[in-house]
Design a protein around this motif. Structure first.
Motif, PDB file in Angstrom:
ATOM      1  N   LEU A  70     -43.039  77.923   4.143  1.00  0.00           N
ATOM      2  CA  LEU A  70     -43.263  76.485   4.258  1.00  0.00           C
ATOM      3  C   LEU A  70     -41.920  75.758   4.298  1.00  0.00           C
ATOM      4  O   LEU A  70     -41.078  75.963   3.412  1.00  0.00           O
ATOM      5  N   LEU A  71     -41.734  74.919   5.319  1.00  0.00           N
ATOM      6  CA  LEU A  71     -40.483  74.155   5.471  1.00  0.00           C
ATOM      7  C   LEU A  71     -39.272  75.082   5.396  1.00  0.00           C
ATOM      8  O   LEU A  71     -38.311  74.830   4.658  1.00  0.00           O
ATOM      9  N   VAL A  72     -39.329  76.142   6.151  1.00  0.00           N
ATOM     10  CA  VAL A  72     -38.313  77.193   6.034  1.00  0.00           C
ATOM     11  C   VAL A  72     -36.928  76.681   6.403  1.00  0.00           C
ATOM     12  O   VAL A  72     -35.953  76.948   5.684  1.00  0.00           O
ATOM     13  N   ARG A  73     -36.805  75.958   7.476  1.00  0.00           N
ATOM     14  CA  ARG A  73     -35.474  75.516   7.910  1.00  0.00           C
ATOM     15  C   ARG A  73     -34.824  74.527   6.932  1.00  0.00           C
ATOM     16  O   ARG A  73     -33.654  74.706   6.575  1.00  0.00           O
ATOM     17  N   PRO A  74     -35.508  73.466   6.487  1.00  0.00           N
ATOM     18  CA  PRO A  74     -34.864  72.587   5.500  1.00  0.00           C
ATOM     19  C   PRO A  74     -34.514  73.307   4.203  1.00  0.00           C
ATOM     20  O   PRO A  74     -33.440  73.088   3.628  1.00  0.00           O
ATOM     21  N   VAL A  75     -35.419  74.171   3.741  1.00  0.00           N
ATOM     22  CA  VAL A  75     -35.146  74.913   2.508  1.00  0.00           C
ATOM     23  C   VAL A  75     -33.964  75.856   2.706  1.00  0.00           C
ATOM     24  O   VAL A  75     -33.104  76.000   1.817  1.00  0.00           O
ATOM     25  N   ALA A  76     -33.902  76.494   3.859  1.00  0.00           N
ATOM     26  CA  ALA A  76     -32.795  77.407   4.127  1.00  0.00           C
ATOM     27  C   ALA A  76     -31.462  76.664   4.150  1.00  0.00           C
ATOM     28  O   ALA A  76     -30.437  77.191   3.692  1.00  0.00           O
ATOM     29  N   LEU A  77     -31.450  75.431   4.648  1.00  0.00           N
ATOM     30  CA  LEU A  77     -30.216  74.647   4.651  1.00  0.00           C
ATOM     31  C   LEU A  77     -29.746  74.360   3.223  1.00  0.00           C
ATOM     32  O   LEU A  77     -28.549  74.511   2.904  1.00  0.00           O
ATOM     33  N   LEU A  78     -30.664  73.965   2.346  1.00  0.00           N
ATOM     34  CA  LEU A  78     -30.287  73.674   0.962  1.00  0.00           C
ATOM     35  C   LEU A  78     -29.829  74.934   0.233  1.00  0.00           C
ATOM     36  O   LEU A  78     -28.857  74.904  -0.546  1.00  0.00           O
ATOM     37  N   LEU A  79     -30.504  76.039   0.472  1.00  0.00           N
ATOM     38  CA  LEU A  79     -30.082  77.302  -0.162  1.00  0.00           C
ATOM     39  C   LEU A  79     -28.718  77.751   0.363  1.00  0.00           C
ATOM     40  O   LEU A  79     -27.903  78.299  -0.401  1.00  0.00           O
ATOM     41  N   LEU A  80     -28.449  77.526   1.643  1.00  0.00           N
ATOM     42  CA  LEU A  80     -27.138  77.870   2.197  1.00  0.00           C
ATOM     43  C   LEU A  80     -26.038  77.044   1.541  1.00  0.00           C
ATOM     44  O   LEU A  80     -24.969  77.576   1.180  1.00  0.00           O
ATOM     45  N   LEU A  81     -26.277  75.744   1.361  1.00  0.00           N
ATOM     46  CA  LEU A  81     -25.284  74.906   0.681  1.00  0.00           C
ATOM     47  C   LEU A  81     -25.067  75.367  -0.756  1.00  0.00           C
ATOM     48  O   LEU A  81     -23.929  75.361  -1.268  1.00  0.00           O
TER      49      LEU A  81
END
Length: 221
Positions: A70-81
């Motif tokens: 769910l909401l993989v791309r936004p979550v992935a951005l926050l986890l990357l930061l």
């Protein structure tokens, strides 16, 4: 077939990454926000209170969202930061091996987060299900609009009218105006007795030219 393999591989990588993030985030919650903040302060992380709260929330909630897809791309951005901050402030100067406090684990999790940010989470997940539903709804709406455009009695964008069904009201075809037939006037029968002689013609010419008519001479016996 390649798309199916991609979806399966993405599902496995996504669930494994989500479980790891969820475990680390849950560990921070179990230790308590105060203890996590003190640990970040000892590590020299700037704004330890904000960093501890952000790390605890994004690792826990982001891990769950990755597992669900769910909401993989936004979550992935926050986890990357989050992982870039961990490498920059904690693990970057301690080598590679995680046993020595290096960036091995943070780098691997950051690379997976970058991959999910770029390619998404695949079709096996809530994002894929919602996306398929949205596409089907859009296709259905487009089909209905196309059907409405060609419905009988409507005008399409090109100006062509739809075909009316059999038995429906039709517009009479334009026919050129017909000239009404005028009955011909009967002509007087011509015969030898009804013809005008030369004297009559001269009298008619005199009347037209306003000249006194020439009187006929009485016939002689």
């Amino acid at each position: 077939m390649k798309r199916v393999l991609f979806d399966v591989a993405t599902l496995i990588a996504r669930v494994a990454t989500g479980v790891i993030f969820l475990a680390h985030g849950w560990q921070k919650w179990q230790s308590g926000l105060g203890a996590t903040t003190q640990m970040f302060r000892d590590m020299g992380i700037p704004m330890p209170e904000l960093a501890a709260g952000f790390s605890s929330v994004i690792e826990t909630v982001g891990g769950i969202f990755l597992i669900l897809g769910l909401l993989v791309r936004p979550v992935a951005l926050l986890l990357l930061l989050n992982m870039l901050g961990a490498i920059a402030f904690v693990h970057g100067g301690k080598g590679v091996m995680v046993g020595e406090g290096g960036w091995e684990l943070a780098g691997a999790l950051g690379a997976l987060s970058l991959l999910f940010l770029t390619l998404g989470g695949g079709r096996i997940g809530l994002d894929g299900i919602f996306g398929a539903m949205f596409r089907r709804r859009s296709d259905r709406r487009a089909a209905e609009e196309e059907l409405t455009a060609y419905r009988p009695g409507t005008t399409t964008a090109g100006g062509l009218a739809g075909t009316r069904p059999a038995g429906g009201p039709t517009t009479p075809a334009h026919t050129p105006a017909e000239t009404p037939e005028v009955p011909r006037q009967p002509t007087a029968p011509t015969s030898a007795q009804g013809r005008l002689n030369d004297e009559d013609m001269r009298d008619i010419d005199a009347l037209v030219s306003d000249e006194p008519p020439h009187h006929r001479k009485p016939p002689t016996a």
